[in-house]
Design an enzyme around this catalytic site. Structure first.
Site, PDB file in Angstrom:
ATOM      1  N   SER A   1      32.324  48.551  41.339  1.00 23.99           N
ATOM      2  CA  SER A   1      31.130  49.382  41.187  1.00 23.99           C
ATOM      3  C   SER A   1      31.140  50.546  42.157  1.00 23.99           C
ATOM      4  O   SER A   1      30.410  51.509  41.972  1.00 23.99           O
ATOM      5  CB  SER A   1      29.876  48.554  41.466  1.00 23.99           C
TER       6      SER A   1
ATOM      7  N   HIS B   1      35.385  51.130  34.771  1.00 27.28           N
ATOM      8  CA  HIS B   1      34.092  50.565  35.155  1.00 27.28           C
ATOM      9  C   HIS B   1      33.241  50.302  33.918  1.00 27.28           C
ATOM     10  O   HIS B   1      32.645  51.222  33.362  1.00 27.28           O
ATOM     11  CB  HIS B   1      33.401  51.539  36.126  1.00 27.28           C
TER      12      HIS B   1
ATOM     13  N   GLU C   1      33.073  53.981  32.511  1.00 23.83           N
ATOM     14  CA  GLU C   1      33.288  55.096  33.441  1.00 23.83           C
ATOM     15  C   GLU C   1      34.755  55.009  33.874  1.00 23.83           C
ATOM     16  O   GLU C   1      35.182  53.989  34.428  1.00 23.83           O
ATOM     17  CB  GLU C   1      32.334  54.899  34.636  1.00 23.83           C
TER      18      GLU C   1
ATOM     19  N   ASN D   1      26.655  54.561  39.832  1.00 26.05           N
ATOM     20  CA  ASN D   1      25.933  53.863  40.902  1.00 26.05           C
ATOM     21  C   ASN D   1      25.418  54.776  41.995  1.00 26.05           C
ATOM     22  O   ASN D   1      24.487  54.436  42.708  1.00 26.05           O
ATOM     23  CB  ASN D   1      26.800  52.755  41.480  1.00 26.05           C
TER      24      ASN D   1
HETATM   25  P1  NAI Z   1      30.581  37.454  39.548  1.00 30.35           P
HETATM   26  O1  NAI Z   1      30.186  36.906  40.870  1.00 30.35           O
HETATM   27  O2  NAI Z   1      29.813  37.081  38.325  1.00 30.35           O
HETATM   28  O3  NAI Z   1      32.126  37.079  39.227  1.00 30.35           O
HETATM   29  C1  NAI Z   1      33.188  37.256  40.117  1.00 30.35           C
HETATM   30  C2  NAI Z   1      34.269  36.250  39.751  1.00 30.35           C
HETATM   31  O4  NAI Z   1      35.466  36.572  40.493  1.00 30.35           O
HETATM   32  C3  NAI Z   1      33.899  34.803  40.115  1.00 30.35           C
HETATM   33  O5  NAI Z   1      34.142  33.964  39.000  1.00 30.35           O
HETATM   34  C4  NAI Z   1      34.839  34.481  41.276  1.00 30.35           C
HETATM   35  O6  NAI Z   1      35.254  33.129  41.304  1.00 30.35           O
HETATM   36  C5  NAI Z   1      36.021  35.371  40.966  1.00 30.35           C
HETATM   37  N1  NAI Z   1      36.857  35.669  42.133  1.00 30.35           N
HETATM   38  C6  NAI Z   1      36.468  35.945  43.400  1.00 30.35           C
HETATM   39  N2  NAI Z   1      37.546  36.186  44.174  1.00 30.35           N
HETATM   40  C7  NAI Z   1      38.629  36.057  43.393  1.00 30.35           C
HETATM   41  C8  NAI Z   1      40.028  36.195  43.595  1.00 30.35           C
HETATM   42  N3  NAI Z   1      40.526  36.509  44.784  1.00 30.35           N
HETATM   43  N4  NAI Z   1      40.853  36.016  42.535  1.00 30.35           N
HETATM   44  C9  NAI Z   1      40.365  35.703  41.304  1.00 30.35           C
HETATM   45  N5  NAI Z   1      39.046  35.562  41.058  1.00 30.35           N
HETATM   46  C10 NAI Z   1      38.196  35.735  42.077  1.00 30.35           C
HETATM   47  O7  NAI Z   1      30.610  39.048  39.751  1.00 30.35           O
HETATM   48  P2  NAI Z   1      30.486  40.202  38.627  1.00 30.35           P
HETATM   49  O8  NAI Z   1      29.058  40.587  38.489  1.00 30.35           O
HETATM   50  O9  NAI Z   1      31.269  39.807  37.433  1.00 30.35           O
HETATM   51  O10 NAI Z   1      31.198  41.427  39.374  1.00 30.35           O
HETATM   52  C11 NAI Z   1      32.606  41.549  39.424  1.00 30.35           C
HETATM   53  C12 NAI Z   1      32.977  42.984  39.733  1.00 30.35           C
HETATM   54  O11 NAI Z   1      32.440  43.849  38.734  1.00 30.35           O
HETATM   55  C13 NAI Z   1      32.464  43.513  41.079  1.00 30.35           C
HETATM   56  O12 NAI Z   1      33.432  44.380  41.610  1.00 30.35           O
HETATM   57  C14 NAI Z   1      31.214  44.264  40.664  1.00 30.35           C
HETATM   58  O13 NAI Z   1      30.894  45.283  41.599  1.00 30.35           O
HETATM   59  C15 NAI Z   1      31.660  44.851  39.338  1.00 30.35           C
HETATM   60  N6  NAI Z   1      30.581  45.215  38.421  1.00 30.35           N
HETATM   61  C16 NAI Z   1      29.458  44.438  38.309  1.00 30.35           C
HETATM   62  C17 NAI Z   1      28.444  44.788  37.437  1.00 30.35           C
HETATM   63  C18 NAI Z   1      27.233  43.930  37.299  1.00 30.35           C
HETATM   64  O14 NAI Z   1      26.270  44.370  36.667  1.00 30.35           O
HETATM   65  N7  NAI Z   1      27.221  42.726  37.830  1.00 30.35           N
HETATM   66  C19 NAI Z   1      28.522  46.000  36.603  1.00 30.35           C
HETATM   67  C20 NAI Z   1      29.782  46.705  36.735  1.00 30.35           C
HETATM   68  C21 NAI Z   1      30.742  46.342  37.645  1.00 30.35           C
END
Ligand code: NAI
Length: 278
Positions: A115, A136, A148, A186
């Site tokens: 993000s 993104h 994006e 963002n």
């Molecule tokens: P989330 O917390 O739902 O999922 C993250 C996942 O990554 C978890 O299942 C975790 O176990 C896994 N993980 C953590 N470290 C790891 C590693 N070293 N290797 C493999 N898997 C690993 O988080 P979310 O919301 O899916 O966000 C993920 C990314 O997407 C972040 O960078 C966030 O900034 C970005 N993002 C989030 C948005 C949102 O609305 N939540 C929108 C757009 C981008």
């Protein structure tokens, strides 16, 4: 196309699902079997819903059959494009890309769904900055139109072209921007969410009123506090910190209430409690 996704959370699962809906062979990695199982269950539920509404070209089972789940990074050796969607933490992402850079075939493109973390820094860590880019997606990925596309300092034209075309094949609308803190989405969105949180802290209005005012008054489909809960308050805090550090203006200072809620483990929808209870 061999499409890789790292992280089976809300974003990784959604990206994997849409890639599979577009006919790609998808491989999803996470660090624990339980996270993969949860990701798979979420995808199954979403596919069933889309199928019910007649919005799925193939049967849900066929789409799901295109997705493989793994805990091994070595399995990405033959990937054409790997999109990372793990925790919003620069050190953890950089470490992952250092490892991936040594695994994925040289022609493979690495992308981050971050993000706010600098694409150019992650590109350097990967050791293949020309074939590195920000891709993104928006949340929820199956429903949201935008991707994006963020070019790092050394991203090649060909990488940008391939990733743009891939996003189009996934039925999305890619829009380009350059690598500045928070990119476009963002940098503009998060200060608004942060200000809404500050309004709660100062007692300007109750959360329901703040969200209602922004929905009815500005025609936003979702109020800022509902959206912050939906994104995850931990992710919102990380993004505000990147904006604050990177742009160096106090208008980007994370609200103390946001910080306190994250410290308390109130992360929004994913933890069951944020500004609202889920
Ligand atoms: P989330 O917390 O739902 O999922 C993250 C996942 O990554 C978890 O299942 C975790 O176990 C896994 N993980 C953590 N470290 C790891 C590693 N070293 N290797 C493999 N898997 C690993 O988080 P979310 O919301 O899916 O966000 C993920 C990314 O997407 C972040 O960078 C966030 O900034 C970005 N993002 C989030 C948005 C949102 O609305 N939540 C929108 C757009 C981008």
């Amino acid at each position: 196309m061999n499409f890789g996704v790292i992280g089976a959370g809300q974003m990784g699962g959604g990206i994997a699902q849409v890639a599979a809906q577009s006919g790609f062979d998808v491989l999803v990695q996470d660090v624990q079997q339980a996270f993969l199982d949860r990701g798979r269950a979420t995808i199954e539920k979403s596919l069933a819903k889309l199928h019910e509404k007649g919005r799925l070209a193939d049967a849900p089972d066929v789409v799901l059959g295109r997705i493989r789940f793994t805990m091994e990074l070595q399995d990405f050796a033959d990937s054409d494009l790997v999109v990372e969607a793990i925790v919003e933490n620069e050190a953890v992402k950089a470490e992952l890309f250092r490892t991936l850079g040594g695994i994925v075939k040289p022609s493979g493109i690495l992308a981050s769904n971050t993000s706010s973390i600098p694409i150019t820094a992650l590109a350097s860590a990967s050791g293949r900055p020309e074939r590195f880019i920000g891709m993104h997606f928006m949340n929820p990925v199956p429903l949201m139109q935008l991707v994006e596309v963020i070019r790092g300092y050394q991203t090649s034209d060909e990488t940008a072209r391939i990733v743009t075309e891939t996003a189009e094949q996934m039925g999305k609308t890619p829009l380009p921007c350059n690598d500045f803190p928070g990119f476009v989405s963002n940098r503009i969105l998060m200060p608004m969410l942060n200000e809404a949180i500050q309004c709660v802290m100062e007692g300007v209005a109750e959360p329901e009123a703040i969200d209602g005012i922004m929905k009815l008054g500005m025609n936003h489909p979702m109020g800022p506090l509902t959206l912050a809960d939906f994104i995850g308050l931990d992710t919102c805090l990380s993004i505000m910190e990147v904006l604050h550090r990177g742009l160096g203006d106090d208008k980007y200072r994370p609200s103390p209430l946001l910080r306190k809620m994250v410290q308390a483990g109130l992360l929004g929808r994913k933890s069951g409690q944020g500004f609202y209870t889920y």
